[in-house]
Design a protein around this motif. Structure first.
Motif, PDB file in Angstrom:
ATOM      1  N   TRP A  86       0.821  -1.210   0.000  1.00 49.36           N
ATOM      2  CA  TRP A  86       0.000   0.000   0.000  1.00 49.36           C
ATOM      3  C   TRP A  86       0.856   1.261   0.000  1.00 49.36           C
ATOM      4  O   TRP A  86       0.520   2.240  -0.652  1.00 49.36           O
ATOM      5  N   SER A  89       2.419   1.595  -3.454  1.00 52.45           N
ATOM      6  CA  SER A  89       1.395   1.967  -4.438  1.00 52.45           C
ATOM      7  C   SER A  89       0.785   3.337  -4.159  1.00 52.45           C
ATOM      8  O   SER A  89      -0.186   3.724  -4.807  1.00 52.45           O
ATOM      9  N   MET A  91      -1.027   4.323  -1.678  1.00 52.48           N
ATOM     10  CA  MET A  91      -2.382   4.275  -1.128  1.00 52.48           C
ATOM     11  C   MET A  91      -2.423   4.951   0.247  1.00 52.48           C
ATOM     12  O   MET A  91      -3.434   5.528   0.619  1.00 52.48           O
ATOM     13  N   GLY A 107      -5.559   6.016  -2.171  1.00 57.76           N
ATOM     14  CA  GLY A 107      -6.207   5.179  -1.170  1.00 57.76           C
ATOM     15  C   GLY A 107      -7.675   5.509  -0.987  1.00 57.76           C
ATOM     16  O   GLY A 107      -8.509   4.625  -0.794  1.00 57.76           O
ATOM     17  N   MET A 114      -8.658  -2.047  -0.975  1.00 55.72           N
ATOM     18  CA  MET A 114      -7.741  -2.279   0.150  1.00 55.72           C
ATOM     19  C   MET A 114      -8.410  -3.155   1.206  1.00 55.72           C
ATOM     20  O   MET A 114      -7.787  -4.066   1.748  1.00 55.72           O
TER      21      MET A 114
END
Length: 128
Positions: A86, A89, A91, A107, A114
């Protein structure tokens, strides 16, 4: 944020959901709600109890949905690989001074994915 605080959510009205402990209920559609408003029976469409996995994930899911999660919440669920992914990426954004992660724009758009990843990850660990 009621789930993050460990509170129940008493929700009233034609289109609301409520939570008492691990029981989630839903009110009926508007027309049925008005029709039953004069009876002595509470008008509930129905409800479900959380599974053991949902109870295990409740705090983490509530934290993600409200945009901020504490590192220890993720560590307790052994989700370090998810957290690394995460972060890579974009997020989540790390807030080192508070030991917290917050959702950034990516996110926020993909929080449902997620949560699905978290459920899959924890489901595999929980099943062992």
């Amino acid at each position: 944020t009621h789930a993050k605080r460990g509170e129940d959510l008493l929700a009233l009205g034609a289109t609301t959901d409520g939570v008492f402990g691990h029981y989630h209920y839903r009110h009926p559609e508007y027309e049925q709600y008005l029709t039953g408003a004069y009876s002595d029976i509470p008008m509930l469409e129905g409800g479900v109890r959380e599974t053991a996995l949902e109870q295990h994930l409740c705090l983490a899911i509530a934290a993600l949905m409200t945009g901020s999660i504490i590192r220890t919440t993720l560590q307790q669920m052994e989700t370090e690989p998810l957290l690394e992914n995460w972060l890579a990426s974009s997020m989540l954004k790390e807030e080192p001074e508070t030991d917290r992660f917050t959702l950034n724009a990516n996110g926020s758009w993909l929080v449902n994915e997620m949560i699905a990843e978290l459920k899959d990850w924890a489901g595999n660990i929980f099943a062992e």
